[in-house]
Enzyme design. Structure first.
Site, PDB file in Angstrom:
ATOM      1  N   ASN A 117      10.589  -8.843   9.358  1.00  8.02           N
ATOM      2  CA  ASN A 117      10.351  -8.168   8.084  1.00  8.02           C
ATOM      3  C   ASN A 117      10.052  -6.697   8.352  1.00  8.02           C
ATOM      4  OD1 ASN A 117       9.749  -7.917   5.231  1.00  8.02           O
ATOM      5  ND2 ASN A 117       7.577  -7.871   5.777  1.00  8.02           N
ATOM      6  N   HIS A 119       8.076  -3.448   6.817  1.00 10.26           N
ATOM      7  CA  HIS A 119       6.971  -3.195   5.884  1.00 10.26           C
ATOM      8  C   HIS A 119       6.590  -1.711   5.914  1.00 10.26           C
ATOM      9  CE1 HIS A 119       3.536  -4.112   3.383  1.00 10.26           C
ATOM     10  NE2 HIS A 119       2.806  -3.351   4.184  1.00 10.26           N
ATOM     11  N   SER A 146       6.473  -0.580   9.793  1.00 11.70           N
ATOM     12  CA  SER A 146       6.371  -1.580  10.864  1.00 11.70           C
ATOM     13  C   SER A 146       7.478  -2.612  10.717  1.00 11.70           C
ATOM     14  CB  SER A 146       5.046  -2.343  10.772  1.00 11.70           C
ATOM     15  OG  SER A 146       3.939  -1.480  10.729  1.00 11.70           O
ATOM     16  N   ASP A 155       2.794 -10.309   5.772  1.00 11.01           N
ATOM     17  CA  ASP A 155       2.783  -9.057   6.547  1.00 11.01           C
ATOM     18  C   ASP A 155       1.887  -9.133   7.787  1.00 11.01           C
ATOM     19  OD1 ASP A 155       4.462  -7.946   4.611  1.00 11.01           O
ATOM     20  OD2 ASP A 155       2.786  -7.223   3.409  1.00 11.01           O
TER      21      ASP A 155
HETATM   22  C1  GRF Z   1      11.167  -0.754   1.929  1.00 17.68           C
HETATM   23  O1  GRF Z   1      10.237   0.284   1.849  1.00 17.68           O
HETATM   24  C2  GRF Z   1      10.635  -1.910   2.716  1.00 17.68           C
HETATM   25  O2  GRF Z   1       9.740  -1.547   3.720  1.00 17.68           O
HETATM   26  C3  GRF Z   1       9.882  -2.694   1.662  1.00 17.68           C
HETATM   27  O3  GRF Z   1      10.693  -2.596   0.512  1.00 17.68           O
HETATM   28  C4  GRF Z   1      11.429  -1.371   0.560  1.00 17.68           C
HETATM   29  C5  GRF Z   1      12.866  -1.723   0.350  1.00 17.68           C
HETATM   30  O4  GRF Z   1      13.686  -0.592   0.167  1.00 17.68           O
HETATM   31  N1  GRF Z   1       9.625  -4.046   2.090  1.00 17.68           N
HETATM   32  P1  GRF Z   1      15.256  -0.749   0.085  1.00 17.68           P
HETATM   33  O5  GRF Z   1      15.570  -1.806  -0.966  1.00 17.68           O
HETATM   34  O6  GRF Z   1      15.768  -1.145   1.431  1.00 17.68           O
HETATM   35  O7  GRF Z   1      15.766   0.608  -0.338  1.00 17.68           O
END
Ligand code: GRF
Length: 223
Positions: A117, A119, A146, A155
């Site tokens: 994932n 984050h 991360s 997370d």
């Molecule tokens: C990213 O900031 C990711 O870390 C979080 O959701 C956002 C997704 O952005 N989990 P995108 O849809 O890839 O533009």
């Protein structure tokens, strides 16, 4: 798992814009991966359009055959079946905004597939939502992103890599989000590359040999 000469297969789960999916789509040849398909829990996720524009399989599941909204577990069972059908060495959650249950997590790991994932914070700080606003409210000097293995707790799985940037006095939530996105678009393909090139082995020894929960710290420039 892929044999020696097979391309490394990934399936990406999304819910929204998919800019991180785009970074992976653009990097496929360079990092030696093939995106087998993209699964969304939202019909209107722009990420699905990005995948279709590149000729990649897509699937979204939100309702059952009677038009009733799927439960979380029902969605997960369909997603697992789709992953089986496409085949995967790695599942990537890239902006997938729904907490996963044990059905999915054990289902993926039970097939001996790794799952990571992305984050937008320097974990373990700021798990959950609204990370940029929370960083600003706390007056933090550093922020970033991360990549971690997915675990039952949100997370909280084993950290694999992090990248950070300095918060500027002029920053807003939006400006921070934009700069963190730039880091994310570099760190995510890089970590996937480490898996694809067997420098980060799932279910082998390399992840376990990493110092306890100490991520690789990656420096990237923000444009
Ligand atoms: C990213 O900031 C990711 O870390 C979080 O959701 C956002 C997704 O952005 N989990 P995108 O849809 O890839 O533009």
């Amino acid at each position: 798992m892929s044999s020696k000469n097979e391309v490394f297969k990934i399936v990406v789960l999304v819910s929204g814009s998919g800019s991180n999916l785009q970074a992976l789509l653009d990097a496929q040849d360079k990092i030696g991966i093939k995106i087998q398909g993209v699964i969304s829990n939202k019909k209107d996720a722009y990420a699905l359009v990005r995948a279709q524009n590149c000729g990649i399989n897509t699937a979204f599941f939100d309702k059952d055959e009677h038009g009733k909204a799927l439960t979380r577990e029902a969605f997960e069972k369909k997603a697992l079946a789709q992953i089986d059908a496409w085949g995967a060495d790695l599942v990537v959650l890239a902006g997938f905004m729904r907490v996963l249950t044990d059905v999915f997590i054990n289902g993926v790991y039970g097939k001996n597939i790794a799952m990571i994932n992305l984050h937008p914070s320097i974990l373990p700080a700021y798990k959950g939502l609204d990370t940029h606003a929370r960083v600003l409210a706390a007056g933090d000097v550093w922020h970033g992103c991360s990549v971690h293995l997915v675990s039952q707790e949100l997370d909280s799985g084993r950290l694999l890599a992090q990248s950070k940037l300095q918060v500027l006095p002029s920053d807003t939530s939006e400006s921070l989000q934009a700069r963190v996105h730039q880091l994310e678009h570099k760190i995510l393909p890089f970590v996937v590359y480490l898996f694809a090139s067997k420098q980060l082995l799932w279910n082998g020894s390399l992840i376990n040999q990493m110092p306890l929960n100490l991520p690789i710290s990656l420096y990237f420039d923000v444009d």
